[in-house]
Design a protein around this motif. Sequence first.
Motif, PDB file in Angstrom:
ATOM      1  N   MET A   9      24.553  65.466  42.136  1.00  0.00           N
ATOM      2  CA  MET A   9      23.439  66.317  42.415  1.00  0.00           C
ATOM      3  C   MET A   9      23.975  67.627  42.966  1.00  0.00           C
ATOM      4  SD  MET A   9      21.124  64.518  45.466  1.00  0.00           S
ATOM      5  CE  MET A   9      21.974  63.005  45.321  1.00  0.00           C
ATOM      6  N   LYS A  10      23.329  68.714  42.552  1.00  0.00           N
ATOM      7  CA  LYS A  10      23.813  70.043  42.915  1.00  0.00           C
ATOM      8  C   LYS A  10      22.622  70.918  43.305  1.00  0.00           C
ATOM      9  CE  LYS A  10      27.306  72.006  40.686  1.00  0.00           C
ATOM     10  NZ  LYS A  10      28.107  72.710  39.684  1.00  0.00           N
ATOM     11  N   HIS A  11      22.781  71.665  44.418  1.00  0.00           N
ATOM     12  CA  HIS A  11      21.750  72.573  44.901  1.00  0.00           C
ATOM     13  C   HIS A  11      22.412  73.881  45.316  1.00  0.00           C
ATOM     14  CE1 HIS A  11      20.270  68.469  45.771  1.00  0.00           C
ATOM     15  NE2 HIS A  11      19.221  68.946  45.131  1.00  0.00           N
ATOM     16  N   THR A  12      21.646  74.974  45.223  1.00  0.00           N
ATOM     17  CA  THR A  12      22.160  76.288  45.584  1.00  0.00           C
ATOM     18  C   THR A  12      21.151  77.016  46.457  1.00  0.00           C
ATOM     19  OG1 THR A  12      23.370  76.408  43.503  1.00  0.00           O
ATOM     20  CG2 THR A  12      23.035  78.472  44.654  1.00  0.00           C
ATOM     21  N   VAL A  13      21.670  77.800  47.402  1.00  0.00           N
ATOM     22  CA  VAL A  13      20.826  78.606  48.273  1.00  0.00           C
ATOM     23  C   VAL A  13      21.572  79.906  48.599  1.00  0.00           C
ATOM     24  CG1 VAL A  13      21.655  77.652  50.469  1.00  0.00           C
ATOM     25  CG2 VAL A  13      19.333  78.484  50.317  1.00  0.00           C
ATOM     26  N   ILE A  14      20.814  80.962  48.852  1.00  0.00           N
ATOM     27  CA  ILE A  14      21.389  82.224  49.322  1.00  0.00           C
ATOM     28  C   ILE A  14      21.124  82.308  50.825  1.00  0.00           C
ATOM     29  CG2 ILE A  14      21.367  84.759  49.177  1.00  0.00           C
ATOM     30  CD1 ILE A  14      22.315  83.463  46.565  1.00  0.00           C
ATOM     31  N   ILE A  15      22.182  82.521  51.604  1.00  0.00           N
ATOM     32  CA  ILE A  15      22.061  82.632  53.060  1.00  0.00           C
ATOM     33  C   ILE A  15      22.376  84.069  53.456  1.00  0.00           C
ATOM     34  CG2 ILE A  15      22.968  81.844  55.283  1.00  0.00           C
ATOM     35  CD1 ILE A  15      23.585  79.149  53.959  1.00  0.00           C
ATOM     36  N   LYS A  16      21.514  84.652  54.252  1.00  0.00           N
ATOM     37  CA  LYS A  16      21.711  86.033  54.714  1.00  0.00           C
ATOM     38  C   LYS A  16      22.678  86.030  55.894  1.00  0.00           C
ATOM     39  CE  LYS A  16      17.272  87.429  53.010  1.00  0.00           C
ATOM     40  NZ  LYS A  16      15.876  87.594  53.289  1.00  0.00           N
ATOM     41  N   ALA A  17      23.952  85.747  55.580  1.00  0.00           N
ATOM     42  CA  ALA A  17      25.022  85.691  56.579  1.00  0.00           C
ATOM     43  C   ALA A  17      26.348  85.809  55.835  1.00  0.00           C
ATOM     44  CB  ALA A  17      24.969  84.378  57.357  1.00  0.00           C
ATOM     45  N   PRO A  18      27.370  86.364  56.481  1.00  0.00           N
ATOM     46  CA  PRO A  18      28.684  86.470  55.839  1.00  0.00           C
ATOM     47  C   PRO A  18      29.297  85.093  55.552  1.00  0.00           C
ATOM     48  CG  PRO A  18      28.561  87.828  57.828  1.00  0.00           C
ATOM     49  CD  PRO A  18      27.332  86.963  57.801  1.00  0.00           C
ATOM     50  N   ALA A  19      30.077  85.019  54.498  1.00  0.00           N
ATOM     51  CA  ALA A  19      30.695  83.753  54.075  1.00  0.00           C
ATOM     52  C   ALA A  19      31.549  83.126  55.173  1.00  0.00           C
ATOM     53  CB  ALA A  19      31.527  83.977  52.815  1.00  0.00           C
ATOM     54  N   ARG A  20      32.309  83.927  55.897  1.00  0.00           N
ATOM     55  CA  ARG A  20      33.155  83.373  56.971  1.00  0.00           C
ATOM     56  C   ARG A  20      32.317  82.685  58.052  1.00  0.00           C
ATOM     57  NH1 ARG A  20      38.268  83.884  56.226  1.00  0.00           N
ATOM     58  NH2 ARG A  20      39.159  85.647  55.127  1.00  0.00           N
ATOM     59  N   PHE A  21      31.183  83.271  58.393  1.00  0.00           N
ATOM     60  CA  PHE A  21      30.295  82.674  59.391  1.00  0.00           C
ATOM     61  C   PHE A  21      29.734  81.349  58.872  1.00  0.00           C
ATOM     62  CE2 PHE A  21      26.133  82.000  61.328  1.00  0.00           C
ATOM     63  CZ  PHE A  21      26.480  81.995  62.678  1.00  0.00           C
ATOM     64  N   VAL A  22      29.276  81.339  57.634  1.00  0.00           N
ATOM     65  CA  VAL A  22      28.720  80.112  57.042  1.00  0.00           C
ATOM     66  C   VAL A  22      29.797  79.032  56.981  1.00  0.00           C
ATOM     67  CG1 VAL A  22      27.650  79.092  54.988  1.00  0.00           C
ATOM     68  CG2 VAL A  22      26.979  81.395  55.724  1.00  0.00           C
ATOM     69  N   PHE A  23      31.008  79.414  56.589  1.00  0.00           N
ATOM     70  CA  PHE A  23      32.117  78.456  56.528  1.00  0.00           C
ATOM     71  C   PHE A  23      32.355  77.828  57.906  1.00  0.00           C
ATOM     72  CE2 PHE A  23      36.506  77.138  56.861  1.00  0.00           C
ATOM     73  CZ  PHE A  23      36.688  76.415  55.695  1.00  0.00           C
ATOM     74  N   GLU A  24      32.306  78.629  58.960  1.00  0.00           N
ATOM     75  CA  GLU A  24      32.508  78.105  60.325  1.00  0.00           C
ATOM     76  C   GLU A  24      31.443  77.072  60.678  1.00  0.00           C
ATOM     77  OE1 GLU A  24      34.940  78.415  62.772  1.00  0.00           O
ATOM     78  OE2 GLU A  24      35.992  79.227  61.027  1.00  0.00           O
ATOM     79  N   GLN A  25      30.210  77.318  60.269  1.00  0.00           N
ATOM     80  CA  GLN A  25      29.124  76.386  60.581  1.00  0.00           C
ATOM     81  C   GLN A  25      29.295  75.066  59.834  1.00  0.00           C
ATOM     82  OE1 GLN A  25      27.607  77.664  63.213  1.00  0.00           O
ATOM     83  NE2 GLN A  25      28.880  79.390  62.607  1.00  0.00           N
TER      84      GLN A  25
END
Length: 146
Positions: A1-17
């Motif tokens: 199963m695969k899902h996609t979303v756009i997050i209004k945040a920089p990739a490095r920040f999202v990666f940390e979370q």
Amino acid sequence: MKHTVIIKAPARFVFEQLSTPSARETWTKVIESIRYEQPSEEKAEGASFIQIQKEGAMRTSFHGKNVAVFEPETYSYSLESKAFKMVISYHLEDLQGETKVTQTYEVIYLSTFAKIMGKLSSKLTEKLAQALLQQLKRYCEDALTK
């Protein structure tokens, strides 16, 4: 199963979370704790951990392992119980200040009974995966506006 979303945040920040256990415990409602065997290796490929989840009054313990850690574009880990092994992967794509996150769930059932139960609960599993991705989105976007 695969899902996609756009997050209004920089990739490095999202990666940390995604890759920091204390952050995952905060934005993921069902995770009670994530404890690495070697805390200094929490972002190393192959590092093992125990994840405790609480759903209602029930607690479940999973053996986990980091599968792929490539900052800031990929974070993947596996969770294993007696019934199944699940690999959860996140691929992050930088969109000039926003991040496209593609989440993939792969489930391997470890018995015939688990396979039947997995088929019966596949729609619920899909909803839970989508909810998890939405929790990540809300958490990241809220954290940056505070």
